[in-house]
Design an enzyme around this catalytic site. Structure first.
Site, PDB file in Angstrom:
ATOM      1  N   LEU A   3       0.842  -1.195  -0.124  1.00  7.72           N
ATOM      2  CA  LEU A   3      -0.098   0.030   0.003  1.00  7.72           C
ATOM      3  C   LEU A   3       0.854   1.307  -0.028  1.00  7.72           C
ATOM      4  CD1 LEU A   3      -2.919   1.385   0.436  1.00  7.72           C
ATOM      5  CD2 LEU A   3      -1.998   1.657   2.795  1.00  7.72           C
ATOM      6  N   HIS A  32      -1.573 -10.967  -2.425  1.00 12.32           N
ATOM      7  CA  HIS A  32      -0.063 -10.900  -3.243  1.00 12.32           C
ATOM      8  C   HIS A  32      -0.054 -12.223  -3.904  1.00 12.32           C
ATOM      9  CE1 HIS A  32       0.830  -6.635  -2.402  1.00 12.32           C
ATOM     10  NE2 HIS A  32       0.802  -6.883  -1.136  1.00 12.32           N
TER      11      HIS A  32
END
Length: 771
Positions: free
Chosen positions: A87, A191
């Site tokens: 992020l 991910h």
């Protein structure tokens, strides 16, 4: 030099940013309007546990990181690099000027919602073992379902996958001394491949935004290399389902002169990871000849050598080598390129329109593989390329020498001239032909100073000095006179043709996929450069001829070596065949992604079968090389099909052709008659040996088609023209974001090779001081 780094999810805590919201009331109000709730209240109270939920944590953390950045003292020096973990990369891009604050909040709000909605799977942090070793330890136990999600440090890796499988992995790892695993409190396998659907949805969302390129370099989580122009949307979408390569980013920063980092936002996790990486590198530098480990771009061990000045970059300039500076600056300017790098044509549209378009959109150039396609297909794809890039855009077309069909070669040039193609890659030429000479000089004129200028460029791929010499010289008078007599060139164009070389860019092709003489680059390149220097002196050209390197270009070390030898540019081939954009089957790409450097062989070339020309092809998992060589042996040994013993004929029909010879000949005959080659059939009817050769050529043509179509029934007969460069590249990207071919976009292949080459030079030559 310093870098600013921004933390990602997991660094949030109740009370964060408490002194920031009052300092930036307008921005806080903007965030509240986008989110639909008070971000200050969420951070102050925790929102009843919401602060630890993905859909709330991500926008809250972005806001606090961004306000922390804006609150920095204005007098502080501008950072050399910006970076962020997962992020946090959005904050790095915000600080780099890619989008404004409100846009950043919108992006992370949507990202958090998509990731927060994902269900199933989990994450497992593993400590005490290097990432490459970890893959070996869990091989088999993970059932092929676990992905490497975060590479945080040399000995800290996070795995993502099904929770039950992760439990088995944790149990297996507990049996190894010094290895510790910790389950993370997350709602999904972030991910990893499990997030691909969310990534695709986010990619669609990103199409509604326009992004500026970073004003300060930002190494991307996906590649561990700085964002290139036009990459923001693509890499942010891919980041959701691909690994965070934080350790490689820290190594990249260290390798590029960064001495310290400042963590902007809550927590000090990234600062700790930086300290560990810096100690690791310092220890490696103190050790005698110690290996510094694998990093992004395929960097290897550090060695020290004398200063080198590859291309336009000198160690005396006081700055590190950069990918943008390698090779010839004039070459980059002439072609409008970021790098002195090209992607060569692969026939039958394997170097596809999609491949050429993607490169052009990223400041690079590729050549469409028009060889072996009919004119209608070539025109259709050319128009698609021009529609995406513009008629004057960064692209080129392949002009393949047609030894037995000069009319086709002329027709291809007609097509290119009609549609305003400016650059061709001339390949397979054994001598100059009227077609390639005509393309070069059509439209040539004199500039305002009276100097000769050609509108078209010919990049000549050569492997033999006599062919290189022909392209380095002005066109032969006999060809020019013929073209003038036929009205193909004007008298003025003919005069200019006596002053300019046929090609200003000579690409020296060493041992490569497809047609090859099997030459060694270390021998060919210096020899061709001396030919170039002699041609410059002999013809008195005003502009320097450029010499590039191709064949076997599959690793950053190879690219670096080419530039050290003096190459003006490099051209890749085989590595691009294993990319989403390549115009071949998924079955071929799956096979290519598993090759090593020894998995190729030589076979006869179908288009020059009788002459004994060779192509380099994949050997692993296919019998084509062995069968092709057997057919050539039979052609040399026998005068016709009927002369071959019955047992051998039956083997060829049953296992090679999968049909009787008579049917093969019927299909061959119809093909030649349909395509205006009745003379070949007449010759075959007089000569059984020629009839046999044409039928054997049928097998070579079909073996290419079977591979392009991915026919599972013909896998053993796949003809995949490829060199060992793909095996080298597979080693480079193993364990990285480009390990799977689905993620090997051609622009990222270029980034990996070129940035990796710059890193190799920075590591293996005397390091220039940074100013």
């Amino acid at each position: 030099m310093t870098a600013l780094v921004f933390p990602g999810q997991g660094s949030q805590h109740v009370g964060m940013g408490k002194d920031l919201f009052a300092r930036f009331p307008e921005l806080t109000a903007q965030a509240d309007a986008v989110l639909g709730y008070s971000v200050e209240e969420l951070c102050r109270t925790g929102g009843g546990g919401n602060l630890n939920r993905t859909q709330y944590a991500q926008p809250a953390l972005f806001v606090v990181n961004a306000l922390s950045y804006l609150a920095r003292e204005p007098a502080l020096s501008r950072p050399r690099y910006l970076a962020g973990h997962s992020l946090g990369e959005y904050n790095a891009l915000f600080a780099a000027g890619c989008f404004d604050f409100a846009t950043g909040v919108r992006l992370v709000h949507r990202r958090g919602a998509l990731m927060g909605a994902a269900e199933g799977g989990g994450m497992l942090a593993v400590l005490g073992v290097p990432g490459e070793r970890l893959r070996e330890l869990i091989d088999g136990v993970d059932q092929g379902l676990v992905d490497m999600a975060n590479f945080n440090s040399a000995t800290q890796t996070v795995l993502s996958g099904p929770t039950d499988v992760l439990r088995e992995v944790a149990r297996a790892l507990s049996r190894h001394d010094g290895v510790r695993s910790v389950p993370l409190k997350v709602s999904a396998a972030f991910h990893s491949r499990c997030m691909r659907e969310a990534a695709e949805e986010f990619a669609r969302f990103l199409r509604g935004f326009s992004f500026a390129d970073p004003q300060v370099p930002v190494p991307a989580n996906v590649t561990a290399l700085p964002y290139a122009p036009g990459q923001v949307a693509d890499l942010l979408a891919r980041q959701i389902h691909q690994p965070v390569r934080w350790h490689q980013i820290t190594r990249y920063l260290l390798d590029h002169g960064v001495e310290s980092v400042t963590e902007v936002g809550p927590g000090r996790v990234l600062s700790g990871l930086w300290t560990a990486a810096a100690k690791e590198v310092a220890g490696g530098r103190r050790s005698s000849g110690g290996d510094r480990g694998s990093t992004a771009g395929g960097r290897g061990s550090r060695t020290d050598a004398g200063p080198v000045a590859p291309g336009d970059v000198s160690a005396e300039t006081g700055r590190p080598f950069r990918a943008e500076d390698l090779g010839c600056a004039e070459f980059r300017r002439d072609h409008g390129l970021r790098y002195a790098y090209l992607a060569g044509a692969m026939f039958r549209g394997i170097a596809s329109a999609d491949l050429v378009i993607r490169l052009g959109q990223h400041g690079l150039m590729g050549f469409f593989g028009s060889g072996g396609l009919d004119l209608g297909q070539v025109e259709k794809e050319l128009l698609r390329i021009q529609g995406a890039l513009g008629a004057d855009g960064r692209y080129g077309m392949n002009l393949l020498h047609s030894l037995d069909d000069p009319a086709y070669e002329n027709a291809v040039v007609d097509l290119f001239l009609r549609h305003g193609v400016h650059t061709v890659e001339a390949a397979g030429f054994t001598q100059l032909t009227p077609a390639v000479v005509r393309f070069r000089y059509a439209g040539a004129e004199r500039d305002a100073q009276g100097a000769p200028a050609a509108r078209h460029r010919v990049l000549a791929k050569v492997s033999r000095p006599e062919v290189a010499g022909a392209f380095m010289a002005p066109a032969p008078a006999a060809i020019i006179d013929r073209l003038v007599g036929e009205g193909m060139l004007t008298v003025e164009e003919a005069r200019i043709a006596t002053e300019l070389p046929v090609s200003e860019d000579i690409c020296v092709e060493a041992d490569s996929g497809g047609h090859t003489d099997g030459g060694a680059a270390l021998t060919l390149l210096p020899a061709m450069m001396r030919h170039r220097d002699a041609a410059m002196g002999r013809h008195g050209y005003r502009k320097r001829l450029r010499v590039g390197a191709a064949g076997g270009v599959g690793a950053p070390e190879t690219v670096a070596a080419a530039f050290v030898l003096g190459a003006d540019f490099v051209l890749t081939g085989s590595v691009n065949q294993c990319s989403p954009e390549a115009g071949t089957s998924d079955a071929v790409k799956d096979l290519l992604a598993g090759l090593d450097v020894q998995d190729t062989a030589y076979a006869p070339a179908g288009d020059m079968f009788e002459l004994g020309a060779r192509v380099q092809v994949v050997r692993k998992s296919t019998m084509f090389a062995a069968r092709g060589n057997k057919l050539y042996q039979l052609y040399r040994q026998y005068d016709g099909w009927e002369s071959i013993d019955e047992t051998t004929r039956r083997v060829v029909e049953d296992t090679y052709f999968k049909r009787p010879f008579a049917r093969v000949w019927q299909e061959t005959r119809e093909y030649h008659l349909t395509n205006g080659r009745a003379a070949e059939i007449e010759k075959a009817e007089r000569s059984p040996k020629h009839r046999m050769a044409l039928a054997f050529r049928w097998y070579f043509a079909r073996s290419v088609r079977w591979a392009l179509e991915g026919d599972p029934a013909q896998r053993v007969n796949f003809q995949i023209q490829c060199g060992p460069a793909i095996g080298a590249f597979n080693h480079v990207v193993r364990g990285t974001a480009l390990e799977h071919w689905h993620d090997r976009h051609v622009d990222l292949i270029a980034e990996t090779l070129m940035n990796g080459a710059a890193d190799v030079l920075n590591r293996r030559v005397a390091r220039p001081a940074v100013r």
